[in-house]
Design a protein around this motif. Structure first.
Motif, PDB file in Angstrom:
ATOM      1  N   ALA A 174      38.147  30.277  24.547  1.00 24.42           N
ATOM      2  CA  ALA A 174      39.487  29.951  25.012  1.00 24.42           C
ATOM      3  C   ALA A 174      39.360  28.867  26.072  1.00 24.42           C
ATOM      4  O   ALA A 174      39.202  29.153  27.263  1.00 24.42           O
ATOM      5  CB  ALA A 174      40.184  31.191  25.570  1.00 24.42           C
ATOM      6  N   PHE A 175      39.416  27.599  25.649  1.00 21.87           N
ATOM      7  CA  PHE A 175      39.112  26.477  26.548  1.00 21.87           C
ATOM      8  C   PHE A 175      40.249  26.205  27.525  1.00 21.87           C
ATOM      9  O   PHE A 175      41.423  26.176  27.148  1.00 21.87           O
ATOM     10  CB  PHE A 175      38.832  25.212  25.739  1.00 21.87           C
ATOM     11  CG  PHE A 175      38.620  23.997  26.608  1.00 21.87           C
ATOM     12  CD1 PHE A 175      37.387  23.774  27.198  1.00 21.87           C
ATOM     13  CD2 PHE A 175      39.649  23.103  26.855  1.00 21.87           C
ATOM     14  CE1 PHE A 175      37.188  22.673  28.014  1.00 21.87           C
ATOM     15  CE2 PHE A 175      39.468  21.994  27.664  1.00 21.87           C
ATOM     16  CZ  PHE A 175      38.221  21.779  28.244  1.00 21.87           C
ATOM     17  N   TYR A 176      39.870  26.009  28.785  1.00 25.88           N
ATOM     18  CA  TYR A 176      40.768  25.478  29.815  1.00 25.88           C
ATOM     19  C   TYR A 176      39.895  24.878  30.909  1.00 25.88           C
ATOM     20  O   TYR A 176      38.956  25.528  31.364  1.00 25.88           O
ATOM     21  CB  TYR A 176      41.670  26.572  30.405  1.00 25.88           C
ATOM     22  CG  TYR A 176      42.838  25.988  31.169  1.00 25.88           C
ATOM     23  CD1 TYR A 176      44.062  25.791  30.545  1.00 25.88           C
ATOM     24  CD2 TYR A 176      42.701  25.600  32.496  1.00 25.88           C
ATOM     25  CE1 TYR A 176      45.131  25.240  31.228  1.00 25.88           C
ATOM     26  CE2 TYR A 176      43.766  25.043  33.183  1.00 25.88           C
ATOM     27  CZ  TYR A 176      44.979  24.866  32.553  1.00 25.88           C
ATOM     28  OH  TYR A 176      46.020  24.298  33.225  1.00 25.88           O
ATOM     29  N   PRO A 177      40.172  23.635  31.337  1.00 29.77           N
ATOM     30  CA  PRO A 177      39.317  22.998  32.352  1.00 29.77           C
ATOM     31  C   PRO A 177      39.250  23.839  33.625  1.00 29.77           C
ATOM     32  O   PRO A 177      40.284  24.232  34.167  1.00 29.77           O
ATOM     33  CB  PRO A 177      40.009  21.658  32.606  1.00 29.77           C
ATOM     34  CG  PRO A 177      40.840  21.408  31.383  1.00 29.77           C
ATOM     35  CD  PRO A 177      41.267  22.757  30.892  1.00 29.77           C
ATOM     36  N   SER A 178      38.047  24.100  34.096  1.00 26.79           N
ATOM     37  CA  SER A 178      37.886  25.043  35.208  1.00 26.79           C
ATOM     38  C   SER A 178      37.443  24.398  36.512  1.00 26.79           C
ATOM     39  O   SER A 178      37.265  25.103  37.505  1.00 26.79           O
ATOM     40  CB  SER A 178      36.854  26.112  34.823  1.00 26.79           C
ATOM     41  OG  SER A 178      35.563  25.535  34.676  1.00 26.79           O
TER      42      SER A 178
END
Length: 216
Positions: free
Chosen positions: A164-168
């Motif tokens: 579940a990609f989201y820039p961190s």
């Protein structure tokens, strides 16, 4: 950290600024860059280092910590050293004057801070934007579980997915500030916002391709 006004946020602000510059400065050390391009590029490289550290160390099963970005930066520094030896950048005489740039930088940073937070009495107060619940929860999750990977961060709201990609990087920045200063989450977020405008956005706005070589 006690919340007794914006003075209490100074350690968090300095930590955020260091977090946004130190990894990049380490990575770019082998390259002959001027003050403005070095500072502008260091901000971007620091963000890459922070984000990459979250992915790499999560994959290795190591909880996220601020020092991990320095490990990524050291690897990038070795790559820059190799590139500089293979294709060295040309040097030109120092023709620009750094003082006006530095004065403008400081004044613009102060002005942005005043305009953005003049009506905010405490640094720990959080923005009321619609998605801030997710961002604050993401920071809390990294603190609790140690997973700062961009590959899994969106799993907070998409719980049925293993990827579940989201820039961190932003959330990791705030987490690093909390780990190093003990600041509340709200203070770390606000300090990170101010530091980003001061040491990433403003140097980036001042940077031009012609200044890539050592001109300041």
């Amino acid at each position: 950290m006690t919340d007794d006004g914006w003075i209490s946020a100074l350690p968090a602000l300095f930590a955020a600024a260091a977090f946004l510059q130190l990894p990049g400065q380490i990575a770019l050390a082998p390259l002959p860059l001027g003050l403005v391009p070095r500072t502008a590029l260091a901000g971007a490289v620091s963000i890459v280092s922070i984000g990459a550290a979250g992915v790499v160390f999560s994959f290795a099963g190591v909880p996220f910590a601020a020092w991990q970005a320095l490990i990524i930066a050291a690897i990038l520094a070795a790559a820059c050293w190799f590139i500089a030896r293979r294709a060295p950048l040309p040097l030109v005489p120092r023709t620009n004057r750094p003082v006006p740039t530095l004065v403008s930088w400081v004044l613009a940073s102060a002005l942005i801070g005043v305009v953005a937070f003049a009506a905010v009495p405490q640094p720990s107060l959080v923005s009321q934007t619609y998605d801030n619940v997710f961002h604050l929860s993401a920071i809390a999750s990294i603190l609790d579980h140690g997973d700062a990977s961009s590959a899994t961060l969106r799993g907070l709201i998409e719980t049925d997915r293993s990827f579940a990609f989201y820039p961190s990087a932003w959330h990791s920045l705030a987490t690093g500030v909390i780990q190093t200063t003990g600041a509340p989450i709200g203070t770390a977020v606000n300090a990170g916002w101010l530091a980003t405008t001061a040491v990433v956005w403003l140097p980036g706005a001042a940077y031009t391709p012609e200044s890539l070589v050592r001109t300041i």
